[in-house]
Design an enzyme around this catalytic site. Structure first.
Site, PDB file in Angstrom:
ATOM      1  N   PRO A 157      30.808  44.234 -49.160  1.00 50.73           N
ATOM      2  CA  PRO A 157      30.874  43.093 -50.084  1.00 50.73           C
ATOM      3  C   PRO A 157      31.376  41.816 -49.404  1.00 50.73           C
ATOM      4  O   PRO A 157      30.884  40.727 -49.688  1.00 50.73           O
ATOM      5  CB  PRO A 157      31.845  43.570 -51.169  1.00 50.73           C
ATOM      6  CG  PRO A 157      31.782  45.051 -51.111  1.00 50.73           C
ATOM      7  CD  PRO A 157      31.600  45.377 -49.657  1.00 50.73           C
ATOM      8  N   TYR A 158      32.349  41.949 -48.515  1.00 44.85           N
ATOM      9  CA  TYR A 158      32.859  40.783 -47.789  1.00 44.85           C
ATOM     10  C   TYR A 158      31.754  40.178 -46.927  1.00 44.85           C
ATOM     11  O   TYR A 158      31.541  38.963 -46.930  1.00 44.85           O
ATOM     12  CB  TYR A 158      34.049  41.188 -46.923  1.00 44.85           C
ATOM     13  CG  TYR A 158      34.573  40.065 -46.056  1.00 44.85           C
ATOM     14  CD1 TYR A 158      35.388  39.066 -46.595  1.00 44.85           C
ATOM     15  CD2 TYR A 158      34.261  39.990 -44.696  1.00 44.85           C
ATOM     16  CE1 TYR A 158      35.862  38.020 -45.807  1.00 44.85           C
ATOM     17  CE2 TYR A 158      34.731  38.954 -43.906  1.00 44.85           C
ATOM     18  CZ  TYR A 158      35.524  37.976 -44.465  1.00 44.85           C
ATOM     19  OH  TYR A 158      35.981  36.950 -43.683  1.00 44.85           O
ATOM     20  N   VAL A 159      31.044  41.027 -46.181  1.00 44.63           N
ATOM     21  CA  VAL A 159      29.946  40.547 -45.338  1.00 44.63           C
ATOM     22  C   VAL A 159      28.878  39.866 -46.190  1.00 44.63           C
ATOM     23  O   VAL A 159      28.379  38.786 -45.846  1.00 44.63           O
ATOM     24  CB  VAL A 159      29.360  41.719 -44.526  1.00 44.63           C
ATOM     25  CG1 VAL A 159      28.051  41.325 -43.866  1.00 44.63           C
ATOM     26  CG2 VAL A 159      30.361  42.196 -43.472  1.00 44.63           C
TER      27      VAL A 159
END
Length: 254
Positions: A157-159
């Protein structure tokens, strides 16, 4: 006469209470800017503004969680009503997240990261650009990550959120170039902050491993990221828009 990078510029900085955002407040002020600091932690903001004013800088703050559209609008309105205009913005607000395999990641983690990193940026861009159109010019720098350029295992999700920052940067740059608004991004590598200190503290040996993957062999200081953002916001690079500048010690060039 101030010969800094940002003389007389009115600059809004989100996520300004710590880390890269707090460093940006100090660096931008040293470069001659009037700074407006926005974040959720009022005590931190008030302390930082006092420090800046003691050094002769023009600085104000507003408590704002920019993942909420009304708060992003208030931050921009406060800047314009206080100083008459918005010349530049550093959209730095965002969060990281624990490292978890994608198939074990919860909806709550996904929603929290996307709200902070993508919806927050979306909100800021809308209101900042509207204010800059009134001026006929402006400059915006968004804070992405090397995670917006390459894959990072167990951080899906961060990427995804940081790739979205890159997409917003390029789309906005293309859409508003003829109206005098430049939009760029920085993509920091591992940078010293409260988040990374906690991350490294809970994972002994991790900092050494990450640094071994970086040609310069070290973790960045937040002021180094802020200095790159200051240059991108400045009038020193008027023909530069839609770019994503890695500030990563050579990590993505390997």
């Amino acid at each position: 006469m101030n010969h800094g990078l940002l003389p007389g510029k009115v600059v809004l900085i989100t996520g300004a209470s710590s880390g890269i955002g707090a460093a940006a407040a100090k660096v931008f002020a040293q470069e001659g800017a009037t700074v407006v600091l926005a974040a959720r932690r009022e005590e931190r903001l008030a302390e930082l503004v006092d420090v800046l004013r003691d050094k002769g800088a023009e600085a104000s703050y507003i408590v704002s969680d920019v993942s909420v559209a009304e708060n992003a609008a208030r931050a921009v309105d406060f800047t314009v009503s206080t100083y008459g205009r918005l010349d530049a913005a550093f959209n730095n607000a965002g969060i990281g997240g624990d490292r978890t395999p994608l198939h074990l990641m919860s909806d709550d983690v996904y929603d929290t990261i996307m709200d902070a990193n993508v919806r927050g940026l979306w909100n800021c861009l809308r209101y900042e650009i509207a204010a800059m159109l009134e001026n006929g010019a402006g400059s915006i720098v968004n804070n992405s990550s090397v995670g917006g350029l390459v894959a990072i295992p167990t951080a899906a999700p961060y990427v995804a959120s940081k790739h979205a920052v890159v997409g917003f940067t390029r789309a906005a740059a293309d859409e508003y170039a003829k109206q005098g608004i430049r939009v760029n991004a920085v993509a920091p590598g591992t940078t010293r902050s409260e988040i990374t200190a906690d991350w490294f503290g809970r994972n002994p040996g991790l900092e050494d491993m990450v640094n071994s993957m970086t040609p310069q062999g070290r973790t960045a200081e937040p002021e180094e990221i802020a200095a790159a953002a200051a240059w991108l916001l400045s009038d020193r690079c008027p023909f530069l828009t839609g770019t994503v500048l890695p500030v990563d010690g050579g990590f993505v060039n390997q």
